[in-house]
Design a protein around this motif. Structure first.
Motif, PDB file in Angstrom:
ATOM      1  N   LYS A 112       0.837  -1.208   0.000  1.00 23.97           N
ATOM      2  CA  LYS A 112       0.000   0.000   0.000  1.00 23.97           C
ATOM      3  C   LYS A 112       0.869   1.254   0.000  1.00 23.97           C
ATOM      4  O   LYS A 112       0.604   2.198  -0.752  1.00 23.97           O
ATOM      5  N   ASN A 113       1.921   1.236   0.808  1.00 19.88           N
ATOM      6  CA  ASN A 113       2.823   2.390   0.835  1.00 19.88           C
ATOM      7  C   ASN A 113       3.519   2.593  -0.506  1.00 19.88           C
ATOM      8  O   ASN A 113       3.678   3.726  -0.964  1.00 19.88           O
ATOM      9  N   SER A 114       3.917   1.492  -1.137  1.00 24.11           N
ATOM     10  CA  SER A 114       4.621   1.601  -2.418  1.00 24.11           C
ATOM     11  C   SER A 114       3.722   2.185  -3.496  1.00 24.11           C
ATOM     12  O   SER A 114       4.115   3.124  -4.200  1.00 24.11           O
ATOM     13  N   ILE A 115       2.541   1.649  -3.660  1.00 19.99           N
ATOM     14  CA  ILE A 115       1.664   2.143  -4.724  1.00 19.99           C
ATOM     15  C   ILE A 115       1.210   3.565  -4.419  1.00 19.99           C
ATOM     16  O   ILE A 115       1.118   4.394  -5.328  1.00 19.99           O
ATOM     17  N   SER A 116       0.972   3.861  -3.157  1.00 18.26           N
ATOM     18  CA  SER A 116       0.582   5.227  -2.798  1.00 18.26           C
ATOM     19  C   SER A 116       1.712   6.209  -3.101  1.00 18.26           C
ATOM     20  O   SER A 116       1.469   7.298  -3.629  1.00 18.26           O
ATOM     21  N   LEU A 117       2.934   5.819  -2.800  1.00 20.89           N
ATOM     22  CA  LEU A 117       4.089   6.695  -3.054  1.00 20.89           C
ATOM     23  C   LEU A 117       4.281   6.925  -4.549  1.00 20.89           C
ATOM     24  O   LEU A 117       4.456   8.066  -4.994  1.00 20.89           O
ATOM     25  N   VAL A 118       4.222   5.867  -5.327  1.00 20.55           N
ATOM     26  CA  VAL A 118       4.420   5.999  -6.778  1.00 20.55           C
ATOM     27  C   VAL A 118       3.339   6.886  -7.390  1.00 20.55           C
ATOM     28  O   VAL A 118       3.641   7.807  -8.164  1.00 20.55           O
ATOM     29  N   LEU A 119       2.086   6.634  -7.051  1.00 18.00           N
ATOM     30  CA  LEU A 119       1.002   7.425  -7.627  1.00 18.00           C
ATOM     31  C   LEU A 119       1.044   8.876  -7.145  1.00 18.00           C
ATOM     32  O   LEU A 119       0.741   9.793  -7.908  1.00 18.00           O
ATOM     33  N   THR A 120       1.440   9.076  -5.911  1.00 22.84           N
ATOM     34  CA  THR A 120       1.558  10.448  -5.396  1.00 22.84           C
ATOM     35  C   THR A 120       2.659  11.204  -6.125  1.00 22.84           C
ATOM     36  O   THR A 120       2.477  12.368  -6.509  1.00 22.84           O
ATOM     37  N   ILE A 121       3.791  10.553  -6.339  1.00 18.67           N
ATOM     38  CA  ILE A 121       4.893  11.207  -7.062  1.00 18.67           C
ATOM     39  C   ILE A 121       4.468  11.539  -8.496  1.00 18.67           C
ATOM     40  O   ILE A 121       4.711  12.647  -8.982  1.00 18.67           O
ATOM     41  N   LEU A 122       3.805  10.586  -9.157  1.00 15.29           N
ATOM     42  CA  LEU A 122       3.335  10.844 -10.525  1.00 15.29           C
ATOM     43  C   LEU A 122       2.368  12.030 -10.557  1.00 15.29           C
ATOM     44  O   LEU A 122       2.449  12.889 -11.435  1.00 15.29           O
ATOM     45  N   GLU A 123       1.456  12.066  -9.603  1.00 14.09           N
ATOM     46  CA  GLU A 123       0.475  13.146  -9.559  1.00 14.09           C
ATOM     47  C   GLU A 123       1.161  14.488  -9.288  1.00 14.09           C
ATOM     48  O   GLU A 123       0.822  15.499  -9.907  1.00 14.09           O
ATOM     49  N   LEU A 124       2.120  14.496  -8.378  1.00 10.21           N
ATOM     50  CA  LEU A 124       2.829  15.747  -8.066  1.00 10.21           C
ATOM     51  C   LEU A 124       3.639  16.238  -9.262  1.00 10.21           C
ATOM     52  O   LEU A 124       3.665  17.438  -9.548  1.00 10.21           O
ATOM     53  N   VAL A 125       4.303  15.309  -9.954  1.00 10.11           N
ATOM     54  CA  VAL A 125       5.070  15.696 -11.149  1.00 10.11           C
ATOM     55  C   VAL A 125       4.132  16.258 -12.201  1.00 10.11           C
ATOM     56  O   VAL A 125       4.417  17.302 -12.811  1.00 10.11           O
ATOM     57  N   LEU A 126       3.020  15.606 -12.403  1.00 11.53           N
ATOM     58  CA  LEU A 126       2.039  16.066 -13.389  1.00 11.53           C
ATOM     59  C   LEU A 126       1.509  17.450 -13.018  1.00 11.53           C
ATOM     60  O   LEU A 126       1.522  18.377 -13.836  1.00 11.53           O
ATOM     61  N   SER A 155      -5.027  12.546 -13.892  1.00 12.14           N
ATOM     62  CA  SER A 155      -5.371  12.444 -12.469  1.00 12.14           C
ATOM     63  C   SER A 155      -6.468  11.404 -12.268  1.00 12.14           C
ATOM     64  O   SER A 155      -6.422  10.618 -11.319  1.00 12.14           O
ATOM     65  N   TRP A 156      -7.449  11.398 -13.157  1.00 16.90           N
ATOM     66  CA  TRP A 156      -8.502  10.374 -13.080  1.00 16.90           C
ATOM     67  C   TRP A 156      -7.924   8.979 -13.300  1.00 16.90           C
ATOM     68  O   TRP A 156      -8.315   8.029 -12.624  1.00 16.90           O
ATOM     69  N   ILE A 157      -7.004   8.875 -14.255  1.00 15.12           N
ATOM     70  CA  ILE A 157      -6.388   7.571 -14.527  1.00 15.12           C
ATOM     71  C   ILE A 157      -5.614   7.080 -13.307  1.00 15.12           C
ATOM     72  O   ILE A 157      -5.728   5.910 -12.919  1.00 15.12           O
ATOM     73  N   PHE A 158      -4.857   7.961 -12.678  1.00 21.58           N
ATOM     74  CA  PHE A 158      -4.115   7.566 -11.471  1.00 21.58           C
ATOM     75  C   PHE A 158      -5.070   7.129 -10.364  1.00 21.58           C
ATOM     76  O   PHE A 158      -4.820   6.156  -9.658  1.00 21.58           O
ATOM     77  N   THR A 159      -6.171   7.862 -10.230  1.00 19.00           N
ATOM     78  CA  THR A 159      -7.172   7.472  -9.231  1.00 19.00           C
ATOM     79  C   THR A 159      -7.773   6.115  -9.583  1.00 19.00           C
ATOM     80  O   THR A 159      -7.963   5.258  -8.718  1.00 19.00           O
ATOM     81  N   GLY A 160      -8.065   5.911 -10.867  1.00 15.90           N
ATOM     82  CA  GLY A 160      -8.616   4.623 -11.305  1.00 15.90           C
ATOM     83  C   GLY A 160      -7.651   3.478 -11.063  1.00 15.90           C
ATOM     84  O   GLY A 160      -8.075   2.382 -10.682  1.00 15.90           O
ATOM     85  N   ILE A 161      -6.362   3.721 -11.290  1.00 12.96           N
ATOM     86  CA  ILE A 161      -5.358   2.681 -11.024  1.00 12.96           C
ATOM     87  C   ILE A 161      -5.373   2.304  -9.549  1.00 12.96           C
ATOM     88  O   ILE A 161      -5.361   1.126  -9.187  1.00 12.96           O
ATOM     89  N   TYR A 162      -5.451   3.317  -8.682  1.00 13.43           N
ATOM     90  CA  TYR A 162      -5.472   3.018  -7.246  1.00 13.43           C
ATOM     91  C   TYR A 162      -6.742   2.267  -6.854  1.00 13.43           C
ATOM     92  O   TYR A 162      -6.691   1.303  -6.094  1.00 13.43           O
ATOM     93  N   ILE A 163      -7.852   2.688  -7.397  1.00 12.90           N
ATOM     94  CA  ILE A 163      -9.117   2.005  -7.078  1.00 12.90           C
ATOM     95  C   ILE A 163      -9.077   0.571  -7.571  1.00 12.90           C
ATOM     96  O   ILE A 163      -9.484  -0.356  -6.853  1.00 12.90           O
ATOM     97  N   TRP A 164      -8.581   0.365  -8.790  1.00 17.51           N
ATOM     98  CA  TRP A 164      -8.479  -0.996  -9.317  1.00 17.51           C
ATOM     99  C   TRP A 164      -7.598  -1.839  -8.416  1.00 17.51           C
ATOM    100  O   TRP A 164      -7.939  -2.969  -8.058  1.00 17.51           O
TER     101      TRP A 164
END
Length: 103
Positions: A22-36, A75-84
Motif C-alpha cells: 500500500k505504501n509503495s503504490i501510494s508513493l508511486v502514484l503520489t509522485i506521478l500526480e505531483l510531477v504532473l 489524475s482520473w487515470i491515477f485514481t482509477g489505477i489506485y481504485i483498481w
C-alpha cells in the motif's frame, strides 16, 4: 481488539506485506500526480507564451487547453489505477489478514 491481537496483527508477515504494498503504490502514484500537477503549474509560471500559442492557425484553441484537460484525465487515470488495485489486491489481502488473525 485486544492489545495482544493488535500486536499479532502488526507482526503478521501478510500484514507487513500489505502495508508495504500500500505504501509503495501510494508513493508511486503520489509522485506521478505531483510531477504532473507541478509540471503543469511550472509551465504556467515559466512558459506562458507556449501555453498561449494556437494549436493551428485558424482555431482559437491554445496548447494549454489540451494540456490542462490531459492533466485532469491523467489524475482520473491515477485514481482509477489506485481504485483498481485496492479492489483487486488490497481488499483480498485485508480479508486474508482478517481471517488469519480472527478479526
Amino acid at each position: 481488539m485486544s492489545k495482544r491481537s493488535v500486536h499479532d496483527m502488526l507482526e503478521d508477515p501478510d500484514f507487513k506485506s500489505l502495508s508495504s504494498q500500500k505504501n509503495s503504490i501510494s508513493l508511486v502514484l503520489t509522485i506521478l500526480e505531483l510531477v504532473l500537477y507541478f509540471g503543469f503549474i511550472a509551465l504556467i509560471a515559466f512558459n506562458k507564451p507556449f501555453l498561449a500559442s494556437k494549436l493551428s492557425g485558424g482555431t482559437a484553441t491554445t496548447v494549454g487547453i489540451p494540456i490542462a484537460v490531459g492533466t485532469i484525465i491523467f489524475s482520473w487515470i491515477f485514481t482509477g489505477i489506485y481504485i483498481w488495485w485496492a479492489n483487486n489486491k488490497y481488499d483480498v489481502l485485508v480479508k486474508k489478514v482478517k481471517e488469519k488473525i480472527g478479526g
